[in-house]
Design a protein around this motif. Sequence first.
Motif, PDB file in Angstrom:
ATOM      1  N   ASP A  75       0.908  -1.332   0.020  1.00 31.70           N
ATOM      2  CA  ASP A  75      -0.118   0.113  -0.088  1.00 31.70           C
ATOM      3  C   ASP A  75       0.830   1.258   0.044  1.00 31.70           C
ATOM      4  OD1 ASP A  75      -2.306  -1.591  -0.063  1.00 31.70           O
ATOM      5  OD2 ASP A  75      -2.660  -1.304   2.238  1.00 31.70           O
ATOM      6  N   VAL A  76       2.054   1.291   0.950  1.00 29.35           N
ATOM      7  CA  VAL A  76       2.716   2.595   0.845  1.00 29.35           C
ATOM      8  C   VAL A  76       3.381   2.496  -0.585  1.00 29.35           C
ATOM      9  CG1 VAL A  76       4.879   3.391   1.801  1.00 29.35           C
ATOM     10  CG2 VAL A  76       3.149   2.400   3.225  1.00 29.35           C
ATOM     11  N   ALA A  77       3.974   1.426  -0.923  1.00 32.98           N
ATOM     12  CA  ALA A  77       4.503   1.657  -2.551  1.00 32.98           C
ATOM     13  C   ALA A  77       3.682   2.236  -3.418  1.00 32.98           C
ATOM     14  CB  ALA A  77       4.900   0.201  -3.010  1.00 32.98           C
ATOM     15  N   ALA A  78       2.221   1.997  -3.515  1.00 30.73           N
ATOM     16  CA  ALA A  78       1.348   2.334  -4.642  1.00 30.73           C
ATOM     17  C   ALA A  78       1.191   3.791  -4.130  1.00 30.73           C
ATOM     18  CB  ALA A  78       0.037   1.607  -4.079  1.00 30.73           C
ATOM     19  N   GLU A  79       1.130   4.261  -2.828  1.00 28.44           N
ATOM     20  CA  GLU A  79       1.147   5.800  -2.545  1.00 28.44           C
ATOM     21  C   GLU A  79       2.147   6.637  -3.180  1.00 28.44           C
ATOM     22  OE1 GLU A  79       1.176   6.625   1.577  1.00 28.44           O
ATOM     23  OE2 GLU A  79      -0.251   5.011   1.978  1.00 28.44           O
ATOM     24  N   PHE A  80       3.293   6.017  -3.479  1.00 28.90           N
ATOM     25  CA  PHE A  80       4.497   6.706  -4.219  1.00 28.90           C
ATOM     26  C   PHE A  80       4.603   6.250  -5.787  1.00 28.90           C
ATOM     27  CE2 PHE A  80       4.849   6.997   0.238  1.00 28.90           C
ATOM     28  CZ  PHE A  80       5.379   8.262   0.502  1.00 28.90           C
ATOM     29  N   GLY A  81       3.704   5.628  -6.382  1.00 31.46           N
ATOM     30  CA  GLY A  81       3.789   5.081  -7.723  1.00 31.46           C
ATOM     31  C   GLY A  81       4.781   4.129  -7.757  1.00 31.46           C
ATOM     32  N   CYS A  82       4.873   3.190  -6.782  1.00 28.01           N
ATOM     33  CA  CYS A  82       6.061   2.077  -6.936  1.00 28.01           C
ATOM     34  C   CYS A  82       5.091   0.737  -6.861  1.00 28.01           C
ATOM     35  CB  CYS A  82       6.846   2.097  -5.837  1.00 28.01           C
ATOM     36  SG  CYS A  82       7.863   3.752  -5.803  1.00 28.01           S
TER      37      CYS A  82
ATOM     38  N   ALA B 200      15.900 -11.298  -1.970  1.00 26.44           N
ATOM     39  CA  ALA B 200      16.461 -11.130  -0.794  1.00 26.44           C
ATOM     40  C   ALA B 200      15.651 -10.610   0.200  1.00 26.44           C
ATOM     41  CB  ALA B 200      17.983 -11.059  -0.829  1.00 26.44           C
ATOM     42  N   TYR B 201      15.362  -9.261  -0.106  1.00 25.30           N
ATOM     43  CA  TYR B 201      14.485  -8.218   0.596  1.00 25.30           C
ATOM     44  C   TYR B 201      13.635  -7.448  -0.359  1.00 25.30           C
ATOM     45  CZ  TYR B 201      18.690  -5.556   0.273  1.00 25.30           C
ATOM     46  OH  TYR B 201      19.732  -4.953  -0.477  1.00 25.30           O
ATOM     47  N   PRO B 202      12.508  -6.794   0.117  1.00 23.49           N
ATOM     48  CA  PRO B 202      11.577  -6.266  -0.631  1.00 23.49           C
ATOM     49  C   PRO B 202      11.912  -4.711  -1.389  1.00 23.49           C
ATOM     50  CG  PRO B 202      10.679  -6.604   1.256  1.00 23.49           C
ATOM     51  CD  PRO B 202      11.991  -7.129   1.316  1.00 23.49           C
ATOM     52  N   HIS B 203      11.934  -4.314  -2.536  1.00 27.82           N
ATOM     53  CA  HIS B 203      12.406  -3.219  -3.040  1.00 27.82           C
ATOM     54  C   HIS B 203      11.086  -2.322  -3.555  1.00 27.82           C
ATOM     55  CE1 HIS B 203      16.864  -4.851  -3.406  1.00 27.82           C
ATOM     56  NE2 HIS B 203      15.939  -5.762  -3.447  1.00 27.82           N
ATOM     57  N   LEU B 204      11.172  -1.459  -3.401  1.00 32.82           N
ATOM     58  CA  LEU B 204      10.228  -0.542  -3.749  1.00 32.82           C
ATOM     59  C   LEU B 204      10.674   0.089  -5.226  1.00 32.82           C
ATOM     60  CD1 LEU B 204       9.361  -0.687  -1.000  1.00 32.82           C
ATOM     61  CD2 LEU B 204       8.182   1.618  -1.081  1.00 32.82           C
ATOM     62  N   LYS B 205      10.080   0.070  -6.332  1.00 34.72           N
ATOM     63  CA  LYS B 205      10.566   0.143  -7.573  1.00 34.72           C
ATOM     64  C   LYS B 205       9.287   1.033  -8.255  1.00 34.72           C
ATOM     65  CE  LYS B 205      13.441  -2.258  -9.690  1.00 34.72           C
ATOM     66  NZ  LYS B 205      13.935  -3.499 -10.507  1.00 34.72           N
ATOM     67  N   LEU B 206       9.806   2.232  -8.825  1.00 31.45           N
ATOM     68  CA  LEU B 206       8.893   3.225  -9.463  1.00 31.45           C
ATOM     69  C   LEU B 206       8.287   2.510 -10.876  1.00 31.45           C
ATOM     70  CD1 LEU B 206      10.904   6.384  -9.626  1.00 31.45           C
ATOM     71  CD2 LEU B 206       9.142   5.982  -8.460  1.00 31.45           C
ATOM     72  N   TYR B 207       7.031   2.600 -10.878  1.00 30.99           N
ATOM     73  CA  TYR B 207       6.378   2.089 -12.284  1.00 30.99           C
ATOM     74  C   TYR B 207       6.792   2.652 -13.464  1.00 30.99           C
ATOM     75  CZ  TYR B 207       2.557  -0.463  -9.643  1.00 30.99           C
ATOM     76  OH  TYR B 207       1.930  -1.417  -9.041  1.00 30.99           O
TER      77      TYR B 207
ATOM     78  N   GLN C  78      13.044   2.199 -11.439  1.00 30.59           N
ATOM     79  CA  GLN C  78      13.898   2.713 -10.531  1.00 30.59           C
ATOM     80  C   GLN C  78      13.788   2.311  -9.250  1.00 30.59           C
ATOM     81  OE1 GLN C  78      14.795   6.952  -9.985  1.00 30.59           O
ATOM     82  NE2 GLN C  78      16.689   6.484 -10.422  1.00 30.59           N
ATOM     83  N   GLU C  79      14.750   1.642  -8.456  1.00 24.10           N
ATOM     84  CA  GLU C  79      14.567   1.364  -7.316  1.00 24.10           C
ATOM     85  C   GLU C  79      14.827   2.505  -6.317  1.00 24.10           C
ATOM     86  OE1 GLU C  79      16.787  -1.096  -3.679  1.00 24.10           O
ATOM     87  OE2 GLU C  79      17.025  -1.809  -5.750  1.00 24.10           O
ATOM     88  N   VAL C  80      13.823   2.710  -5.575  1.00 24.87           N
ATOM     89  CA  VAL C  80      14.070   4.103  -4.753  1.00 24.87           C
ATOM     90  C   VAL C  80      14.003   3.730  -3.126  1.00 24.87           C
ATOM     91  CG1 VAL C  80      12.489   5.569  -6.117  1.00 24.87           C
ATOM     92  CG2 VAL C  80      11.177   4.221  -4.384  1.00 24.87           C
ATOM     93  N   ALA C  81      13.797   2.465  -2.785  1.00 20.47           N
ATOM     94  CA  ALA C  81      13.829   2.065  -1.475  1.00 20.47           C
ATOM     95  C   ALA C  81      14.087   0.571  -1.309  1.00 20.47           C
ATOM     96  CB  ALA C  81      12.522   2.485  -0.626  1.00 20.47           C
ATOM     97  N   ALA C  82      14.569   0.067  -0.210  1.00 19.55           N
ATOM     98  CA  ALA C  82      14.676  -1.276   0.111  1.00 19.55           C
ATOM     99  C   ALA C  82      14.485  -1.645   1.645  1.00 19.55           C
ATOM    100  CB  ALA C  82      16.084  -1.862  -0.389  1.00 19.55           C
TER     101      ALA C  82
ATOM    102  N   THR D 295      16.041  -2.103   8.630  1.00 15.65           N
ATOM    103  CA  THR D 295      16.818  -1.046   7.910  1.00 15.65           C
ATOM    104  C   THR D 295      16.142  -0.741   6.558  1.00 15.65           C
ATOM    105  OG1 THR D 295      18.826  -2.043   8.988  1.00 15.65           O
ATOM    106  CG2 THR D 295      18.970  -0.420   7.354  1.00 15.65           C
ATOM    107  N   VAL D 296      16.162   0.461   6.462  1.00 16.90           N
ATOM    108  CA  VAL D 296      15.491   0.922   4.957  1.00 16.90           C
ATOM    109  C   VAL D 296      16.665   1.536   4.206  1.00 16.90           C
ATOM    110  CG1 VAL D 296      13.836   2.393   4.057  1.00 16.90           C
ATOM    111  CG2 VAL D 296      13.113   1.213   5.859  1.00 16.90           C
ATOM    112  N   TYR D 297      16.986   1.116   3.038  1.00 17.66           N
ATOM    113  CA  TYR D 297      17.877   1.820   1.965  1.00 17.66           C
ATOM    114  C   TYR D 297      17.044   2.826   1.163  1.00 17.66           C
ATOM    115  CZ  TYR D 297      21.003  -1.663   4.172  1.00 17.66           C
ATOM    116  OH  TYR D 297      21.817  -2.334   5.094  1.00 17.66           O
ATOM    117  N   LEU D 298      17.502   4.049   0.991  1.00 14.77           N
ATOM    118  CA  LEU D 298      16.868   4.778   0.007  1.00 14.77           C
ATOM    119  C   LEU D 298      17.876   5.399  -1.015  1.00 14.77           C
ATOM    120  CD1 LEU D 298      15.382   7.078   2.852  1.00 14.77           C
ATOM    121  CD2 LEU D 298      14.066   5.656   1.299  1.00 14.77           C
ATOM    122  N   ARG D 299      17.203   5.538  -2.254  1.00 13.35           N
ATOM    123  CA  ARG D 299      18.057   5.898  -3.400  1.00 13.35           C
ATOM    124  C   ARG D 299      18.570   7.480  -2.909  1.00 13.35           C
ATOM    125  NH1 ARG D 299      19.764   5.065  -8.056  1.00 13.35           N
ATOM    126  NH2 ARG D 299      18.547   3.128  -8.283  1.00 13.35           N
ATOM    127  N   PRO D 300      19.912   7.542  -2.933  1.00 11.63           N
ATOM    128  CA  PRO D 300      20.233   9.017  -2.936  1.00 11.63           C
ATOM    129  C   PRO D 300      19.752   9.926  -4.147  1.00 11.63           C
ATOM    130  CG  PRO D 300      22.153   7.597  -2.757  1.00 11.63           C
ATOM    131  CD  PRO D 300      21.137   6.491  -3.247  1.00 11.63           C
TER     132      PRO D 300
END
Length: 80
Positions: free
Chosen positions: A17-24, A30-37, A41-45, A54-59
């Motif tokens: 649901d959060v991914a969808a809020e951001f167009g992802c 190995a772990y979930p990645h949020l990717k833009l539709y 582009q991966e924006v978070a993992a 831990t959340v990794y964010l795209r600089p």
Amino acid sequence: MPSVLHWTEENTRQLEDVAAEFGCYVEYGAYPHLKLYENDQEVAAVQDWTTFGTVYLRPGYERAEEVLVRLAEALDPSTS
């Protein structure tokens, strides 16, 4: 995130649901990645194999802080 993250059906749905809020969408591996539709582009993992999540964010991703806040809210086990 200050707590251990264990994936359940409920918080997996919240992640999507959060991914969808951001167009992802969520790509699982190995772990979930949020990717833009729009460009895949991966924006978070979200990494879950330590004593805290831990959340990794795209600089340079303009909405990184918003994504981080929403993920922390959605995946907080005390609100489930």
